[in-house]
Design a protein around this motif. Sequence first.
Motif, PDB file in Angstrom:
ATOM      1  N   HIS A   1       0.839  -1.204   0.000  1.00 22.07           N
ATOM      2  CA  HIS A   1       0.000   0.000   0.000  1.00 22.07           C
ATOM      3  C   HIS A   1       0.867   1.245   0.000  1.00 22.07           C
ATOM      4  O   HIS A   1       2.025   1.224   0.429  1.00 22.07           O
ATOM      5  CB  HIS A   1      -1.003   0.019   1.153  1.00 22.07           C
ATOM      6  N   LEU A   2       0.293   2.310  -0.530  1.00 21.29           N
ATOM      7  CA  LEU A   2       0.878   3.638  -0.436  1.00 21.29           C
ATOM      8  C   LEU A   2       0.198   4.300   0.753  1.00 21.29           C
ATOM      9  O   LEU A   2      -1.032   4.451   0.764  1.00 21.29           O
ATOM     10  CB  LEU A   2       0.630   4.439  -1.707  1.00 21.29           C
ATOM     11  N   GLY A   3       0.981   4.617   1.773  1.00 18.96           N
ATOM     12  CA  GLY A   3       0.448   5.269   2.962  1.00 18.96           C
ATOM     13  C   GLY A   3       0.708   6.764   2.894  1.00 18.96           C
ATOM     14  O   GLY A   3       1.823   7.189   2.602  1.00 18.96           O
ATOM     15  N   LEU A   4      -0.333   7.553   3.145  1.00 24.07           N
ATOM     16  CA  LEU A   4      -0.240   9.015   3.103  1.00 24.07           C
ATOM     17  C   LEU A   4      -0.714   9.578   4.436  1.00 24.07           C
ATOM     18  O   LEU A   4      -1.788   9.198   4.918  1.00 24.07           O
ATOM     19  CB  LEU A   4      -1.126   9.572   1.985  1.00 24.07           C
ATOM     20  N   TRP A   5       0.058  10.459   5.033  1.00 21.75           N
ATOM     21  CA  TRP A   5      -0.316  11.096   6.288  1.00 21.75           C
ATOM     22  C   TRP A   5       0.483  12.376   6.433  1.00 21.75           C
ATOM     23  O   TRP A   5       1.350  12.679   5.614  1.00 21.75           O
ATOM     24  CB  TRP A   5      -0.124  10.150   7.471  1.00 21.75           C
ATOM     25  N   GLU A   6       0.160  13.150   7.470  1.00 23.16           N
ATOM     26  CA  GLU A   6       0.864  14.399   7.731  1.00 23.16           C
ATOM     27  C   GLU A   6       1.543  14.321   9.091  1.00 23.16           C
ATOM     28  O   GLU A   6       0.961  13.807  10.038  1.00 23.16           O
ATOM     29  CB  GLU A   6      -0.111  15.572   7.738  1.00 23.16           C
ATOM     30  N   THR A   7       2.722  14.830   9.152  1.00 22.56           N
ATOM     31  CA  THR A   7       3.557  14.889  10.363  1.00 22.56           C
ATOM     32  C   THR A   7       3.916  13.499  10.875  1.00 22.56           C
ATOM     33  O   THR A   7       3.424  12.491  10.382  1.00 22.56           O
ATOM     34  CB  THR A   7       2.909  15.701  11.521  1.00 22.56           C
ATOM     35  N   ASP A   8       4.770  13.463  11.855  1.00 20.86           N
ATOM     36  CA  ASP A   8       5.194  12.202  12.462  1.00 20.86           C
ATOM     37  C   ASP A   8       4.444  11.936  13.760  1.00 20.86           C
ATOM     38  O   ASP A   8       4.901  11.189  14.609  1.00 20.86           O
ATOM     39  CB  ASP A   8       6.703  12.229  12.738  1.00 20.86           C
ATOM     40  N   ASP A   9       3.267  12.540  13.905  1.00 25.04           N
ATOM     41  CA  ASP A   9       2.458  12.383  15.112  1.00 25.04           C
ATOM     42  C   ASP A   9       1.701  11.054  15.056  1.00 25.04           C
ATOM     43  O   ASP A   9       0.537  10.991  14.700  1.00 25.04           O
ATOM     44  CB  ASP A   9       1.485  13.555  15.220  1.00 25.04           C
ATOM     45  N   VAL A  10       2.422   9.962  15.379  1.00 27.02           N
ATOM     46  CA  VAL A  10       1.844   8.613  15.378  1.00 27.02           C
ATOM     47  C   VAL A  10       1.966   8.047  16.788  1.00 27.02           C
ATOM     48  O   VAL A  10       3.037   8.100  17.389  1.00 27.02           O
ATOM     49  CB  VAL A  10       2.572   7.679  14.382  1.00 27.02           C
ATOM     50  N   GLU A  11       0.869   7.506  17.298  1.00 33.31           N
ATOM     51  CA  GLU A  11       0.897   6.865  18.612  1.00 33.31           C
ATOM     52  C   GLU A  11       0.830   5.360  18.393  1.00 33.31           C
ATOM     53  O   GLU A  11      -0.168   4.838  17.897  1.00 33.31           O
ATOM     54  CB  GLU A  11      -0.283   7.316  19.477  1.00 33.31           C
ATOM     55  N   TRP A  12       1.922   4.665  18.716  1.00 31.22           N
ATOM     56  CA  TRP A  12       1.977   3.210  18.583  1.00 31.22           C
ATOM     57  C   TRP A  12       1.476   2.573  19.859  1.00 31.22           C
ATOM     58  O   TRP A  12       1.872   2.963  20.967  1.00 31.22           O
ATOM     59  CB  TRP A  12       3.400   2.757  18.258  1.00 31.22           C
ATOM     60  N   LEU A  13       0.616   1.564  19.705  1.00 34.83           N
ATOM     61  CA  LEU A  13      -0.031   0.903  20.832  1.00 34.83           C
ATOM     62  C   LEU A  13       0.342  -0.577  20.841  1.00 34.83           C
ATOM     63  O   LEU A  13       1.372  -0.958  20.291  1.00 34.83           O
ATOM     64  CB  LEU A  13      -1.545   1.115  20.728  1.00 34.83           C
ATOM     65  N   GLU A  14      -0.500  -1.416  21.436  1.00 36.68           N
ATOM     66  CA  GLU A  14      -0.195  -2.841  21.556  1.00 36.68           C
ATOM     67  C   GLU A  14      -0.319  -3.550  20.203  1.00 36.68           C
ATOM     68  O   GLU A  14      -0.969  -3.057  19.282  1.00 36.68           O
ATOM     69  CB  GLU A  14      -1.115  -3.499  22.594  1.00 36.68           C
ATOM     70  N   HIS A  15       0.302  -4.731  20.156  1.00 39.95           N
ATOM     71  CA  HIS A  15       0.205  -5.554  18.951  1.00 39.95           C
ATOM     72  C   HIS A  15      -1.199  -6.130  18.801  1.00 39.95           C
ATOM     73  O   HIS A  15      -1.902  -6.361  19.787  1.00 39.95           O
ATOM     74  CB  HIS A  15       1.233  -6.691  18.990  1.00 39.95           C
ATOM     75  N   VAL A  16      -1.577  -6.376  17.567  1.00 43.68           N
ATOM     76  CA  VAL A  16      -2.854  -7.019  17.251  1.00 43.68           C
ATOM     77  C   VAL A  16      -2.732  -8.491  17.643  1.00 43.68           C
ATOM     78  O   VAL A  16      -1.761  -9.160  17.263  1.00 43.68           O
ATOM     79  CB  VAL A  16      -3.150  -6.880  15.742  1.00 43.68           C
ATOM     80  N   THR A  17      -3.700  -8.982  18.393  1.00 45.38           N
ATOM     81  CA  THR A  17      -3.653 -10.391  18.803  1.00 45.38           C
ATOM     82  C   THR A  17      -4.032 -11.294  17.626  1.00 45.38           C
ATOM     83  O   THR A  17      -4.637 -10.847  16.645  1.00 45.38           O
ATOM     84  CB  THR A  17      -4.628 -10.659  19.970  1.00 45.38           C
ATOM     85  N   GLU A  18      -3.692 -12.569  17.761  1.00 45.14           N
ATOM     86  CA  GLU A  18      -4.080 -13.540  16.723  1.00 45.14           C
ATOM     87  C   GLU A  18      -5.602 -13.611  16.594  1.00 45.14           C
ATOM     88  O   GLU A  18      -6.132 -13.721  15.493  1.00 45.14           O
ATOM     89  CB  GLU A  18      -3.494 -14.923  17.031  1.00 45.14           C
ATOM     90  N   ALA A  19      -6.307 -13.534  17.717  1.00 47.34           N
ATOM     91  CA  ALA A  19      -7.778 -13.578  17.685  1.00 47.34           C
ATOM     92  C   ALA A  19      -8.343 -12.357  16.959  1.00 47.34           C
ATOM     93  O   ALA A  19      -9.282 -12.483  16.162  1.00 47.34           O
ATOM     94  CB  ALA A  19      -8.335 -13.658  19.105  1.00 47.34           C
ATOM     95  N   GLU A  20      -7.780 -11.176  17.222  1.00 46.93           N
ATOM     96  CA  GLU A  20      -8.235  -9.971  16.513  1.00 46.93           C
ATOM     97  C   GLU A  20      -7.972 -10.098  15.018  1.00 46.93           C
ATOM     98  O   GLU A  20      -8.850  -9.816  14.197  1.00 46.93           O
ATOM     99  CB  GLU A  20      -7.528  -8.727  17.054  1.00 46.93           C
TER     100      GLU A  20
END
Length: 135
Positions: free
Chosen positions: A104-123
């Motif tokens: 995919h081509l990802g497009l966004w503005e600024t580096d304001d990204v909040e990384w959270l927990e990993h996606v579980t196998e069930a999710e």
Amino acid sequence: MELLQRPPTIKLPTDWCTGDAFADVVHRGEDPSRLRANMVRFAPGARTAWHSHGLGQTLCIVEGVALIQSRGGEILEAHPGDVVHTPPGEEHWHGAAPDRFMVHLGLWETDDVEWLEHVTEAEYAGPRVSSRTRP
């Protein structure tokens, strides 16, 4: 016109994703531009951790089958040519289907990204709805 030098491909850190994912910077705007654009390649089953972007994010699916989910929502199975937008602050993840590569081509503005927990196998294995069957 200027032909830009592109930095080398980077492997995304394990804090940000499960599985193998690689990014190529397409554009990193300099002030006053805030535009960020990366071409990201996911191996089958690879996906980001839950995260959000302060000003939102738009994904243009280029190749393969993408899985995209907002927190509390259904998993969208997206296909080449589909464009998916997540609004500012919306927690989401995206990655490849278990049996397909995805680009995919990802497009966004600024580096304001909040990384959270990993996606579980069930999710990750939850029910999906295909973009091909949505209105």
